[in-house]
Each structure stands twice: as C-alpha cells, then as structure tokens.
Write a protein that holds these residues in place. Structure first.
Motif, short mmCIF file in Angstrom:
data_model
loop_
_atom_site.label_atom_id
_atom_site.label_comp_id
_atom_site.label_asym_id
_atom_site.label_seq_id
_atom_site.Cartn_x
_atom_site.Cartn_y
_atom_site.Cartn_z
N ALA A 92 0.87 -1.18 0.00
CA ALA A 92 0.00 0.00 0.00
C ALA A 92 0.91 1.23 0.00
O ALA A 92 1.52 1.57 1.01
N LEU A 93 1.01 1.88 -1.15
CA LEU A 93 1.87 3.05 -1.29
C LEU A 93 1.07 4.33 -1.09
O LEU A 93 -0.01 4.49 -1.65
N THR A 94 1.63 5.24 -0.30
CA THR A 94 1.04 6.57 -0.13
C THR A 94 2.07 7.60 -0.53
O THR A 94 3.22 7.54 -0.09
N ALA A 95 1.67 8.55 -1.38
CA ALA A 95 2.56 9.64 -1.78
C ALA A 95 1.92 10.97 -1.39
O ALA A 95 0.71 11.15 -1.54
N VAL A 96 2.74 11.87 -0.88
CA VAL A 96 2.27 13.21 -0.50
C VAL A 96 3.08 14.23 -1.29
O VAL A 96 4.32 14.21 -1.29
N THR A 97 2.40 15.13 -1.98
CA THR A 97 3.06 16.19 -2.73
C THR A 97 2.52 17.54 -2.29
O THR A 97 1.52 17.63 -1.58
N GLY A 101 4.84 20.98 3.91
CA GLY A 101 4.10 20.02 4.72
C GLY A 101 4.28 18.56 4.33
O GLY A 101 3.69 17.68 4.98
N LYS A 102 5.06 18.28 3.32
CA LYS A 102 5.23 16.88 2.88
C LYS A 102 5.90 16.04 3.97
O LYS A 102 5.46 14.93 4.28
N THR A 103 6.98 16.57 4.55
CA THR A 103 7.72 15.80 5.55
C THR A 103 6.86 15.53 6.78
O THR A 103 6.78 14.38 7.26
N THR A 104 6.20 16.56 7.28
CA THR A 104 5.35 16.38 8.46
C THR A 104 4.22 15.39 8.18
O THR A 104 3.95 14.48 8.99
N SER A 105 3.59 15.52 7.03
CA SER A 105 2.47 14.62 6.69
C SER A 105 2.91 13.17 6.59
O SER A 105 2.25 12.27 7.12
N PRO A 136 20.56 6.94 4.73
CA PRO A 136 20.70 8.36 4.40
C PRO A 136 19.87 8.73 3.19
O PRO A 136 19.74 7.96 2.24
N ALA A 137 19.29 9.92 3.22
CA ALA A 137 18.47 10.40 2.10
C ALA A 137 19.35 11.12 1.09
O ALA A 137 20.04 12.08 1.44
N VAL A 138 19.33 10.64 -0.16
CA VAL A 138 20.09 11.29 -1.22
C VAL A 138 19.25 12.38 -1.87
O VAL A 138 19.69 13.50 -2.06
N ASN A 139 18.01 12.03 -2.24
CA ASN A 139 17.04 12.98 -2.78
C ASN A 139 15.75 12.86 -1.98
O ASN A 139 15.49 11.82 -1.38
N THR A 140 14.94 13.92 -2.00
CA THR A 140 13.63 13.82 -1.36
C THR A 140 12.87 12.61 -1.92
O THR A 140 12.32 11.81 -1.17
N THR A 141 12.85 12.49 -3.23
CA THR A 141 12.26 11.33 -3.89
C THR A 141 13.36 10.67 -4.73
O THR A 141 13.83 11.28 -5.70
N GLY A 159 7.06 -6.28 5.15
CA GLY A 159 6.36 -5.00 5.21
C GLY A 159 5.18 -4.93 4.26
O GLY A 159 5.09 -5.68 3.29
N THR A 160 4.29 -3.99 4.55
CA THR A 160 3.07 -3.85 3.75
C THR A 160 2.73 -2.41 3.36
O THR A 160 1.88 -2.20 2.49
N TYR A 161 3.37 -1.43 3.98
CA TYR A 161 3.04 -0.02 3.72
C TYR A 161 4.31 0.80 3.46
O TYR A 161 5.30 0.66 4.17
N ALA A 162 4.23 1.66 2.45
CA ALA A 162 5.34 2.58 2.17
C ALA A 162 4.76 3.97 1.95
O ALA A 162 3.77 4.14 1.23
N THR A 163 5.36 4.96 2.57
CA THR A 163 4.92 6.34 2.48
C THR A 163 6.09 7.18 1.97
O THR A 163 7.20 7.06 2.48
N LEU A 164 5.82 8.02 0.98
CA LEU A 164 6.92 8.80 0.42
C LEU A 164 6.52 10.23 0.09
O LEU A 164 5.36 10.51 -0.20
N GLU A 165 7.51 11.10 0.17
CA GLU A 165 7.35 12.47 -0.29
C GLU A 165 7.56 12.49 -1.79
O GLU A 165 8.59 12.03 -2.28
N ALA A 166 6.60 13.00 -2.53
CA ALA A 166 6.72 13.10 -3.99
C ALA A 166 6.97 14.56 -4.34
O ALA A 166 6.05 15.38 -4.40
#
Length: 205
Positions: A92-97, A101-105, A136-141, A159-166
């Motif tokens: 179950a992928l969730t993307a926030v753009t 507020g992307k990081t907080t969300s 370590p984070a190389v890029n936001t996405t 795992g079953t869920y992934a959440t990402l900043e788009a």
C-alpha cells in the motif's frame, strides 16, 4: 528492436550509475542535474553491461549495444517495476506532494501505521526508514530504480506499507512513473522551485 544476441540474455540487474554496473546489467543513460549519463556508456559496457538504454541516439560506434527509448526515466521506471516483480501491486503506497508540509504529513502517516503494528518504509527529505533500518536520504524522492529496490526489500522484510514524499521535481522527471498508489495527498501550492519550473503554471502542472 533488440539485437539478436540480446533476445535470450539474462538481465541480472539495472543501474543508472556506471560505477554500480556489473556483468549482465542494463545501464540507463540520461541527463542528470550535474552530469550526463551518456558520458559513461563506454565505461558501463566495459564493465559488462548488456546494453545502454537512452532517450538519445547512439554515438561512437555503440549502435549494436544501444537501445533508444522515448523517455529515459520512464523506461527505467518500467524496467525497475518489472525487474522487482511489481511490488507496488502488493504494497500500500502513499505519496504526498505539495510545496510545504510533505515531511510532516508523511511522518505522521508512517507513525500511525507503525503504531498499528505495521512494518513500513518512509522515504523523504530527512532520511529513509526501511523496516526499522535508517538509510541516508540522497534525494527527497529517489530515482524509480532505488524506490522499487526499497519496495522489494520492504516486502522481503514482511512489510506492507510505504509512504513517500513526492517532490515536484520527481513528478516532472518521472521518478514515480508507472507506480500504483493506494492513496495520495496534496498539501498546498505556494510560490517555490521556480529556478526549476520557471513558471507557476509549469510548477502547478
């Protein structure tokens, strides 16, 4: 059209960084923010790449090892999805753009999922979390290949869920092209990133 010698070749991996190429890999060469991947085509082939995939014509006598595609990053996304057996169909992928507020969300969403006992991945500006590991984070996405690899590793860990900043850059470049999302969020739209998008209309699109 694939050359005859490639039709039965086993693709052992994918790379867009020639330093990570191993024998049997496909090397995807496209322009980045600082360097042009096509500059490293010869190096990738010398390390055993089956072929170079690019959205530009071949050069320097590489025609037999060059696969030209309409869009380099979209081709990378499709190849990565197939190589890792489409993990986005099961996770179950969730993307926030949005501008802010992307990081907080995404942190809040991931926290709720973990509180419910789920094994998750969180991908964003500050760092990446993958089934309890911190990377370590190389890029936001990240590029699509890196995302699909992480999704595959998340599945392997149960795992079953992934959440990402788009980010708007990632959307424009095609880094999340072809991914199936369970849910998406849009935070807001304010003036930002015009050094890249040039106009507010292009940024909004």
């Amino acid at each position: 059209k694939l050359p005859a010698e490639m039709l039965n070749a086993e693709v052992r991996g994918l790379a867009y960084d020639s330093r990570k190429v191993e024998p049997g890999y496909l090397f995807f060469a496209f322009a980045g923010a600082k360097t042009d991947g096509a500059q490293f085509a010869n190096a990738a082939l010398q390390k055993g790449a089956l072929a170079v995939v690019s959205d530009r014509p071949s050069f320097g006598g590489l025609h037999s090892s060059w696969l030209q595609v309409p869009h380099g990053r979209q081709a990378l996304a499709l190849a990565s999805r197939n190589f890792y057996d489409k993990p986005d169909k099961r996770l179950a992928l969730t993307a926030v753009t949005g501008t802010n507020g992307k990081t907080t969300s995404t942190l809040l969403i991931d926290s709720m999922l973990r509180a419910a006992g789920k094994i998750t991945a969180l991908i964003g500006t500050i760092e990446y979390h993958l089934a309890g590991r911190v990377l370590p984070a190389v890029n936001t996405t990240p590029e699509s290949l890196d995302l699909f690899r992480m999704f595959h590793e998340l599945e392997e860990a149960g795992g079953t869920y992934a959440t990402l900043e788009a980010s708007s850059h990632a959307l424009d470049l095609g880094r999340i092209f072809a991914m199936e999302f369970h849910s998406v969020g849009f935070t807001n739209f304010t003036r930002d990133h015009l050094d890249y998008h040039q106009t507010m209309e292009a940024y909004f699109a």
